[in-house]
Design a protein around this motif. Structure first.
Motif, PDB file in Angstrom:
ATOM      1  N   GLY A 159      -3.967  33.800 -21.387  1.00 44.11           N
ATOM      2  CA  GLY A 159      -3.982  35.090 -20.682  1.00 44.11           C
ATOM      3  C   GLY A 159      -5.251  35.867 -20.988  1.00 44.11           C
ATOM      4  O   GLY A 159      -5.891  36.424 -20.078  1.00 44.11           O
ATOM      5  N   ILE A 160      -5.649  35.903 -22.258  1.00 41.00           N
ATOM      6  CA  ILE A 160      -6.852  36.658 -22.648  1.00 41.00           C
ATOM      7  C   ILE A 160      -8.084  36.052 -21.963  1.00 41.00           C
ATOM      8  O   ILE A 160      -8.933  36.757 -21.416  1.00 41.00           O
ATOM      9  CB  ILE A 160      -7.032  36.640 -24.188  1.00 41.00           C
ATOM     10  N   LEU A 161      -8.169  34.726 -21.969  1.00 42.16           N
ATOM     11  CA  LEU A 161      -9.359  34.068 -21.419  1.00 42.16           C
ATOM     12  C   LEU A 161      -9.456  34.264 -19.906  1.00 42.16           C
ATOM     13  O   LEU A 161     -10.543  34.424 -19.362  1.00 42.16           O
ATOM     14  CB  LEU A 161      -9.351  32.583 -21.795  1.00 42.16           C
ATOM     15  N   VAL A 162      -8.331  34.265 -19.237  1.00 44.63           N
ATOM     16  CA  VAL A 162      -8.358  34.505 -17.785  1.00 44.63           C
ATOM     17  C   VAL A 162      -8.765  35.956 -17.519  1.00 44.63           C
ATOM     18  O   VAL A 162      -9.589  36.227 -16.638  1.00 44.63           O
ATOM     19  CB  VAL A 162      -6.988  34.152 -17.155  1.00 44.63           C
ATOM     20  N   ARG A 163      -8.268  36.891 -18.328  1.00 44.07           N
ATOM     21  CA  ARG A 163      -8.680  38.291 -18.151  1.00 44.07           C
ATOM     22  C   ARG A 163     -10.178  38.450 -18.443  1.00 44.07           C
ATOM     23  O   ARG A 163     -10.848  39.315 -17.888  1.00 44.07           O
ATOM     24  CB  ARG A 163      -7.857  39.229 -19.045  1.00 44.07           C
ATOM     25  N   ALA A 164     -10.722  37.578 -19.308  1.00 40.54           N
ATOM     26  CA  ALA A 164     -12.158  37.647 -19.620  1.00 40.54           C
ATOM     27  C   ALA A 164     -13.008  37.061 -18.496  1.00 40.54           C
ATOM     28  O   ALA A 164     -14.230  37.203 -18.509  1.00 40.54           O
ATOM     29  CB  ALA A 164     -12.448  36.908 -20.926  1.00 40.54           C
TER      30      ALA A 164
END
Ligand SMILES: Cc1cc2nc3c(=O)[nH]c(=O)nc-3n(C[C@H](O)[C@H](O)[C@H](O)COP(=O)(O)O)c2cc1C
Length: 431
Positions: A159-164
């Motif tokens: 989730g964090i990487l997609v938001r990044a």
């Protein structure tokens, strides 16, 4: 364009509607550019800016770890919260500068953690890594609750990487790391919900796929890198792997990357341990036989990585509809614009070859280190140095890691925490 290049230049639409610009992918290579805080650095940004111009339609990052106590190498990046969002965003944007997809690869090393990084690694069962000269300690068996927590961690990281800004996620279920340890009967001796038969051995992977999908949604491509086999007696074989592929197809993943081997048998580098040999010896890609079988079984898009070196070899495999995308790892450490040259017909083959010290037991490691140092050169804004002797690159590798060791000694931090992790303190941002 030559006769083969139109095949390589075709776009590919994945099941979820995402589109890859062509059939060449930069396969994952661990950059080992993270800092002492396990954060990404400017080196990642520079390296991916260079690969953005490579011509490959898909760039897959080196493995990003989901748990702070479990890195496989010095220089790994860990993403378990949003503290490094700024650099993650710049890393993803650099890779996307010329329209390529940039997918983040998620991993947990399990028992494949050198003793210098964790003296008490975890694994499905207490089965130590063989033939690695004491580099890895015997692991502790994960509890049921810990396995469930790890499933959640993969989803959080995704989730964090997609938001990044990373445009897709690949789950690393190959090469003997934690998920692969769960899949193999040789390393998973559990008799609870996570082991005992092949359905339960693959449950960890399937639960991770479901949790990650729930976190990132249907629009973001989700891929899995899976071993065709681990090339070890009593281990994960082609039949069990084929059954895992069917289960993954049922879960609706968007792409399957096929590889093979573990640290004990480095078939993914073209160096399987005797006596079991990798397949497809007469063709340049190592695992093409397995891809052919899988093609008959599922309609999943297939990315095959390992051994591709020529436009003819790639075009044959794509043209005969055995695979959809060809993954290139080592060629892109040495020739970062090779896909573009293959696509415009100015290059028909990579010049990359095994770089070894001539000591069979060290062949896989020395080849890996040689290519890692080429990534570091590009991350420093330099060109790769194809003529470098493996001994010189070894010296480069260990001298670059020296600050980590010195840092620990000088600051007195080379102590071990309760969970076996070698404790860090704050340090310089770049190494
Ligand atoms: C320096 C280096 C680092 C690698 N790191 C990873 C990694 O982080 N994740 C992964 O799935 N494979 C990793 N691999 C394996 C490659 O993705 C690939 O499967 C293997 O090199 C075979 O492909 P090739 O013949 O095109 O090099 C690495 C390979 C090299 C040479």
């Amino acid at each position: 364009m030559t006769g083969t290049t139109p095949l390589l230049a075709r776009t590919l639409t994945l099941p979820n509607g995402a589109r890859l610009g062509n059939r060449l992918a930069k396969a994952a290579m661990s950059e080992c550019l993270g800092d002492l805080e396990l954060a990404p650095t400017e080196g990642h940004v520079r390296l991916y800016r260079r690969w953005a111009r490579s011509g490959a339609g898909l760039l897959i990052t080196g493995n990003i770890m989901v748990e702070r106590t479990a890195i496989g190498e010095v220089g790994n990046v860990v993403v378990d919260d949003e503290r490094d969002m700024g650099l993650l965003r710049r890393w993803a944007s650099a890779g996307k500068e010329h329209g390529a997809h940039v997918w983040a690869q998620l991993n947990h090393p399990g028992r494949q953690i050198p003793v210098t990084l964790n003296a008490r690694p975890v694994a499905p069962s207490e089965v130590p890594v063989a033939n690695t000269a004491g580099l890895f300690r015997s692991p502790r068996e994960l509890t049921h609750g810990e396995v469930e927590t790890l499933v959640t961690k993969f989803a959080t990281t995704a989730g964090i990487l997609v938001r990044a800004g990373f445009t897709g996620i690949e789950i690393h279920a190959a090469h003997g790391y934690l998920i692969s340890q769960f899949l193999s009967p040789a390393t998973n001796r559990r008799t609870d919900a996570w082991g005992g038969d092949r359905d339960r051995r693959r449950r960890f992977l399937i639960e991770i796929v479901r949790a990650v999908r729930a976190e990132i949604g249907e629009v973001v491509p989700l891929a899995v890198k899976l071993n065709s086999a681990d090339f070890q007696r009593g281990g994960f074989d082609q039949f069990e792997s084929a059954a895992v592929v069917s289960a993954l197809a049922d879960e609706g993943i968007d792409l399957l990357e096929i590889s093979g081997g573990t640290y004990e048998s480095t078939a993914f580098m073209g160096l399987p341990a005797e006596p079991v040999k990798a397949s497809s010896e007469e063709r340049e890609a190592y695992f093409l036989d397995f891809a052919q079988r899988i093609r008959q079984q599922v309609s999943l898009p297939l990315l095959l990585t390992g051994g591709f070196r020529t436009t003819t070899g790639i075009a044959d495999a794509i043209g005969s509809d055995e695979i959809d995308v060809a993954g290139l790892a080592r060629p892109l450490a040495l020739e970062p614009d090779l896909p573009a040259r293959m696509l415009d017909g100015t290059s028909t083959a990579s010049t990359v070859r095994h770089r070894t010290l001539g000591i069979r037991r060290l062949d896989g490691a020395s080849d890996l280190l040689w290519h890692t140092t080429q990534l570091w050169r590009m991350a420093d804004g330099k060109d790769p140095a194809p003529g470098r002797h493996p001994l010189i690159t070894m010296a480069h590798y260990f001298s670059r890691l020296a600050p980590y060791t010195l840092h620990r000694i000088v600051r007195g931090t080379r102590s071990t925490s309760r969970d076996g992790y070698v404790v860090r303190t704050r340090g310089p941002a770049e190494h």
